[in-house]
Design a protein around this motif. Structure first.
Motif, PDB file in Angstrom:
ATOM      1  N   PHE A 163     -14.717   2.555  60.203  1.00 48.96           N
ATOM      2  CA  PHE A 163     -14.663   1.797  58.947  1.00 48.96           C
ATOM      3  C   PHE A 163     -15.718   0.693  58.890  1.00 48.96           C
ATOM      4  CE2 PHE A 163     -10.399   3.682  58.822  1.00 48.96           C
ATOM      5  CZ  PHE A 163     -10.391   4.158  57.521  1.00 48.96           C
ATOM      6  N   ALA A 164     -16.115   0.148  60.033  1.00 49.99           N
ATOM      7  CA  ALA A 164     -17.140  -0.898  60.033  1.00 49.99           C
ATOM      8  C   ALA A 164     -18.537  -0.315  59.845  1.00 49.99           C
ATOM      9  CB  ALA A 164     -17.075  -1.695  61.332  1.00 49.99           C
ATOM     10  N   TYR A 165     -18.847   0.784  60.540  1.00 49.21           N
ATOM     11  CA  TYR A 165     -20.212   1.286  60.569  1.00 49.21           C
ATOM     12  C   TYR A 165     -20.491   2.374  59.546  1.00 49.21           C
ATOM     13  CZ  TYR A 165     -20.174  -1.211  65.015  1.00 49.21           C
ATOM     14  OH  TYR A 165     -20.059  -2.172  65.981  1.00 49.21           O
ATOM     15  N   ARG A 166     -19.445   3.052  59.043  1.00 51.01           N
ATOM     16  CA  ARG A 166     -19.667   4.076  58.016  1.00 51.01           C
ATOM     17  C   ARG A 166     -19.163   3.639  56.650  1.00 51.01           C
ATOM     18  NH1 ARG A 166     -21.782   8.758  59.535  1.00 51.01           N
ATOM     19  NH2 ARG A 166     -21.231   9.761  57.565  1.00 51.01           N
ATOM     20  N   ARG A 167     -18.199   2.750  56.613  1.00 54.79           N
ATOM     21  CA  ARG A 167     -17.658   2.298  55.330  1.00 54.79           C
ATOM     22  C   ARG A 167     -18.004   0.836  55.032  1.00 54.79           C
ATOM     23  NH1 ARG A 167     -14.103   5.900  52.877  1.00 54.79           N
ATOM     24  NH2 ARG A 167     -14.368   7.934  53.858  1.00 54.79           N
ATOM     25  N   ASP A 168     -18.750   0.206  55.971  1.00 53.86           N
ATOM     26  CA  ASP A 168     -19.274  -1.145  55.749  1.00 53.86           C
ATOM     27  C   ASP A 168     -18.172  -2.172  55.511  1.00 53.86           C
ATOM     28  OD1 ASP A 168     -21.475  -2.733  55.855  1.00 53.86           O
ATOM     29  OD2 ASP A 168     -21.941  -2.609  53.713  1.00 53.86           O
ATOM     30  N   GLU A 506     -11.592  12.799  53.588  1.00 54.80           N
ATOM     31  CA  GLU A 506     -12.224  12.558  52.293  1.00 54.80           C
ATOM     32  C   GLU A 506     -13.743  12.602  52.403  1.00 54.80           C
ATOM     33  OE1 GLU A 506     -10.714   8.807  51.127  1.00 54.80           O
ATOM     34  OE2 GLU A 506      -8.826   9.596  50.312  1.00 54.80           O
ATOM     35  N   GLU A 507     -14.257  12.061  53.495  1.00 56.21           N
ATOM     36  CA  GLU A 507     -15.711  12.027  53.669  1.00 56.21           C
ATOM     37  C   GLU A 507     -16.295  13.418  53.801  1.00 56.21           C
ATOM     38  OE1 GLU A 507     -19.081  10.466  56.818  1.00 56.21           O
ATOM     39  OE2 GLU A 507     -17.191   9.373  56.651  1.00 56.21           O
ATOM     40  N   SER A 508     -15.517  14.338  54.376  1.00 54.79           N
ATOM     41  CA  SER A 508     -16.041  15.682  54.592  1.00 54.79           C
ATOM     42  C   SER A 508     -16.149  16.477  53.297  1.00 54.79           C
ATOM     43  CB  SER A 508     -15.146  16.449  55.574  1.00 54.79           C
ATOM     44  OG  SER A 508     -13.862  16.688  55.013  1.00 54.79           O
ATOM     45  N   LEU A 509     -15.576  15.934  52.204  1.00 56.58           N
ATOM     46  CA  LEU A 509     -15.668  16.609  50.914  1.00 56.58           C
ATOM     47  C   LEU A 509     -16.940  16.172  50.195  1.00 56.58           C
ATOM     48  CD1 LEU A 509     -11.966  16.223  49.728  1.00 56.58           C
ATOM     49  CD2 LEU A 509     -13.018  18.196  50.826  1.00 56.58           C
ATOM     50  N   PRO A 510     -17.621  17.064  49.492  1.00 54.60           N
ATOM     51  CA  PRO A 510     -18.880  16.714  48.817  1.00 54.60           C
ATOM     52  C   PRO A 510     -18.687  15.575  47.834  1.00 54.60           C
ATOM     53  CG  PRO A 510     -18.548  19.096  48.849  1.00 54.60           C
ATOM     54  CD  PRO A 510     -17.268  18.476  49.321  1.00 54.60           C
ATOM     55  N   GLY A 511     -19.626  14.630  47.874  1.00 54.19           N
ATOM     56  CA  GLY A 511     -19.660  13.580  46.869  1.00 54.19           C
ATOM     57  C   GLY A 511     -18.686  12.441  47.073  1.00 54.19           C
ATOM     58  N   ARG A 512     -17.935  12.432  48.164  1.00 57.40           N
ATOM     59  CA  ARG A 512     -16.928  11.377  48.317  1.00 57.40           C
ATOM     60  C   ARG A 512     -17.479  10.109  48.941  1.00 57.40           C
ATOM     61  NH1 ARG A 512     -11.718  13.013  47.364  1.00 57.40           N
ATOM     62  NH2 ARG A 512     -11.356  10.775  47.379  1.00 57.40           N
ATOM     63  N   MET A 513     -18.599  10.186  49.699  1.00 60.05           N
ATOM     64  CA  MET A 513     -19.121   8.994  50.333  1.00 60.05           C
ATOM     65  C   MET A 513     -19.556   7.947  49.327  1.00 60.05           C
ATOM     66  SD  MET A 513     -18.935   8.616  53.537  1.00 60.05           S
ATOM     67  CE  MET A 513     -20.202   7.403  53.855  1.00 60.05           C
ATOM     68  N   SER A 514     -19.888   8.342  48.120  1.00 59.96           N
ATOM     69  CA  SER A 514     -20.324   7.380  47.114  1.00 59.96           C
ATOM     70  C   SER A 514     -19.228   6.408  46.743  1.00 59.96           C
ATOM     71  CB  SER A 514     -20.806   8.118  45.855  1.00 59.96           C
ATOM     72  OG  SER A 514     -19.728   8.895  45.316  1.00 59.96           O
ATOM     73  N   SER A 515     -17.970   6.765  47.031  1.00 62.56           N
ATOM     74  CA  SER A 515     -16.859   5.886  46.681  1.00 62.56           C
ATOM     75  C   SER A 515     -16.505   4.921  47.801  1.00 62.56           C
ATOM     76  CB  SER A 515     -15.617   6.732  46.346  1.00 62.56           C
ATOM     77  OG  SER A 515     -15.192   7.454  47.489  1.00 62.56           O
ATOM     78  N   SER A 516     -17.289   4.929  48.899  1.00 65.23           N
ATOM     79  CA  SER A 516     -16.986   4.053  50.026  1.00 65.23           C
ATOM     80  C   SER A 516     -17.121   2.602  49.605  1.00 65.23           C
ATOM     81  CB  SER A 516     -17.935   4.331  51.194  1.00 65.23           C
ATOM     82  OG  SER A 516     -17.774   5.654  51.640  1.00 65.23           O
ATOM     83  N   PRO A 517     -16.209   1.753  50.046  1.00 58.67           N
ATOM     84  CA  PRO A 517     -16.278   0.337  49.688  1.00 58.67           C
ATOM     85  C   PRO A 517     -17.433  -0.348  50.377  1.00 58.67           C
ATOM     86  CG  PRO A 517     -14.598   0.686  51.356  1.00 58.67           C
ATOM     87  CD  PRO A 517     -15.087   2.044  50.948  1.00 58.67           C
ATOM     88  N   ARG A 518     -17.920  -1.389  49.791  1.00 56.31           N
ATOM     89  CA  ARG A 518     -18.951  -2.195  50.409  1.00 56.31           C
ATOM     90  C   ARG A 518     -18.296  -3.380  51.104  1.00 56.31           C
ATOM     91  NH1 ARG A 518     -22.805   0.320  51.699  1.00 56.31           N
ATOM     92  NH2 ARG A 518     -24.015  -1.591  51.906  1.00 56.31           N
ATOM     93  N   ARG A 519     -18.931  -3.822  52.190  1.00 55.68           N
ATOM     94  CA  ARG A 519     -18.350  -4.934  52.936  1.00 55.68           C
ATOM     95  C   ARG A 519     -18.387  -6.197  52.103  1.00 55.68           C
ATOM     96  NH1 ARG A 519     -19.829  -6.621  59.097  1.00 55.68           N
ATOM     97  NH2 ARG A 519     -18.617  -8.512  59.176  1.00 55.68           N
ATOM     98  N   ARG A 520     -17.348  -6.988  52.221  1.00 56.39           N
ATOM     99  CA  ARG A 520     -17.271  -8.246  51.500  1.00 56.39           C
ATOM    100  C   ARG A 520     -16.760  -9.300  52.449  1.00 56.39           C
ATOM    101  NH1 ARG A 520     -12.017  -7.878  47.660  1.00 56.39           N
ATOM    102  NH2 ARG A 520     -11.875 -10.062  48.211  1.00 56.39           N
ATOM    103  N   ASP A 521     -17.016 -10.531  52.154  1.00 55.06           N
ATOM    104  CA  ASP A 521     -16.540 -11.631  52.997  1.00 55.06           C
ATOM    105  C   ASP A 521     -15.045 -11.750  52.889  1.00 55.06           C
ATOM    106  OD1 ASP A 521     -19.409 -13.623  52.106  1.00 55.06           O
ATOM    107  OD2 ASP A 521     -19.108 -12.279  53.806  1.00 55.06           O
ATOM    108  N   ALA A 522     -14.375 -11.981  54.046  1.00 54.12           N
ATOM    109  CA  ALA A 522     -12.918 -12.114  54.047  1.00 54.12           C
ATOM    110  C   ALA A 522     -12.532 -13.496  53.591  1.00 54.12           C
ATOM    111  CB  ALA A 522     -12.381 -11.863  55.446  1.00 54.12           C
TER     112      ALA A 522
END
Length: 522
Positions: A163-168, A506-522
């Motif tokens: 989640f840190a390195y692939r989903r930021d 979910e990631e293994s399905l086509p087009g799903r990586m675009s929905s990954s959240p961006r890292r934000r400050d806690a």
């Protein structure tokens, strides 16, 4: 006041930092003022958990092992912890050295001789002090230090790394729950998960520091005649914490990596020495025999829940203690190995973390444990049976067929290895606690690294003094509290398995990586 508020918002996750710090100070104060009462309450809680939830520990840890093996051989194993074209930050030897010294360090030296002997004297299923008892002793030692502990660490480490390195997302346990609770990982639920992780890490490290100090003190007493008491142990804590603080201030690459690599070579040298001067052929024979026995009986050992009094006592004293202990420590080890594993594939991460440390631990226990058992069964080493866990390794050195000066050098090397394991666990733990309390930033500022490094040594020293002067044993009580904290975190890890599988699927399905959240400050 405004500067303090600005600092907390900029460099920490205020709810986690303030609540963790406040509760830590409160618990240390209670342990110091009411050591016996605190110990009694903590022991009662632990007794309740192992009696009524022992089955949950046993089944869950086996599920973790099955889960990580499934992920390793599945299509998810090709995913990389980072961008698809990322490269590992650390070379394999440095990577293995850091993960091993952080994950097992002091425990291997502390229990390497004593645990097989203790199981030999009090086995759960066979007659004590027989060849069958020796076989059972090695099996349960492998069980407690082998695949299951590292599977626990992998669940958390893999989830955090993914989640840190692939989903930021921030490098903190709460991030693994994003598939289920979304942005609420930045709210009270996420804070609670991170606070549980802080407590498990801090009290686990304080207890580890106490164990390390007692073993170093025992070794200094045997070699140089120093008094093995409170003053010596406090001086040991001070000296080792200076090394750890220096290491953690230098950072992961310049400090922790170098110290870990040096310590690995020293530990290997010590093991080779015992292997060569000890019963070498005996060790080689039982390396194969004990490993085969462990794997042949792994399913039975993993799922066996004793119902007789003797078996229940053994399981509560050893297996359930270890499972709770490893689970409570999983935030520490899991976060640290996630921090150093950027660029490795999921399959490399799982197999490397599962098999290499397990194999090294098994070799270590056969070299030291089987050597001790050989001498004991030969009838010439009653001193080994009478030794306590802190000085057993030094007693073994005296039994080796070498001149006393060489045995003394080997004992001194053992002290150095324990000291450096002590330091690497402490500096790694400081980094992890800082990441937990700053919102998941893997590169915290030096002031906070210094603060948490000092806090670890201070907590251990205060508890040691309180236990000695107060007539109780708050260090053991806090160890019990750390084990107890494993129960809620065990449930956290179970849910984490589902969250990780859901996200990877979910990631293994086509087009799903675009929905990954961006890292934000806690």
């Amino acid at each position: 006041m405004s500067q303090i508020k600005t600092y907390l918002k900029t460099h920490t996750n205020p709810p986690v930092f303030l609540i963790s710090g406040g509760l830590l100070i409160l618990m240390v104060a209670l342990a110091s003022i009411f050591p016996q009462g605190f110990s009694s309450v903590a022991s009662a809680i632990q007794s309740f958990i192992v009696t009524y939830f022992g089955w949950f520990y046993i089944i869950s840890t086996t599920i973790f092992l099955v889960f990580v093996l499934f992920i390793a051989v599945s299509r998810f194993g090709n995913l990389r912890l980072g961008a698809d074209d990322s490269k590992p930050e650390f070379d394999p030897w440095s990577w293995v050295s850091m993960m091993f010294t952080a994950g097992m360090g002091i425990g291997l030296v502390y229990y390497g001789v004593s645990e097989p002997l203790l199981h030999f004297k009090n086995p759960p299923e066979v007659t004590a002090q027989t060849p069958a008892a020796a076989e059972s002793a090695m099996n349960y030692t492998f069980f407690h230090w082998g695949l299951h502990p590292w599977a626990i660490y992998i669940v958390l480490g893999l989830a955090l790394g993914y989640f840190a390195y692939r989903r930021d997302l921030p490098l903190k346990p709460a991030s693994a729950f994003y598939p289920f609770i979304g942005d609420r990982i930045y709210g009270p639920i996420g804070h609670l998960i991170d606070i549980l992780a802080v407590f498990g890490t801090l009290f686990g490290l304080a207890t580890s520091i106490g164990l390390g100090a007692s073993q170093i003190s025992a070794g200094l007493g045997q070699l140089f005649g120093f008094a093995d008491g409170l003053t010596t142990q406090l001086l040991v804590i001070l000296a080792v914490e200076i090394v750890a603080i220096t290491s953690v201030m230098l950072g992961v690459d310049a400090g922790i990596r170098r110290l870990s690599v040096i310590n690995m070579w020293l530990a290997i040298g010590l093991a080779i020495f015992v292997f060569l001067v000890g019963p070498t052929l005996y060790i080689l024979s039982y390396l194969a025999t004990d490993t085969g026995y462990y794997f042949q009986h792994l399913i039975h050992t993993s799922l066996n829940i004793f119902t007789d009094d003797k078996g229940e006592s053994f399981q509560q004293t050893w297996t359930l203690f270890y499972w709770g202990w490893w689970i409570s420590w999983s935030p520490f080890v899991g976060m640290f190995i996630a921090r150093i594993s950027y660029g490795y594939t999921v399959r490399q991460f799982i197999l490397g973390t599962l098999l290499i440390p397990t194999g090294a631990s098994m070799v270590w226990f056969v070299i030291f444990g089987r050597t001790a058992l050989d001498y004991v069964m030969g009838g010439n080493a009653q001193a080994l049976l009478d030794a306590n866990s802190a000085n057993a390794i030094f007693v073994l050195m005296d039994q080796l067929p070498v001149p006393w000066i060489i045995a003394s050098i080997a004992s001194a090397l053992a002290i150095v290895v324990v000291t450096l394991f002590f330091a690497t666990s402490s500096d790694s733990g400081s980094l992890v606690v800082d990441i937990l309390t700053n919102g998941g930033d893997p590169n915290p500022i030096w002031q906070q690294r210094l603060f948490w490094a000092i806090m670890e040594g201070a907590v251990a020293a205060v508890l040691l003094v309180a236990g000695t002067l107060g007539g109780g044993d708050p260090l053991s009580a806090l160890q019990t509290a750390a084990v107890t904290s494993g129960l809620p975190f065990c449930l956290v890890l179970v849910i984490m398995c589902f969250a990780l599988y859901k996200a990877m699927n979910e990631e293994s399905l086509p087009g799903r990586m675009s929905s990954s959240p961006r890292r934000r400050d806690a």
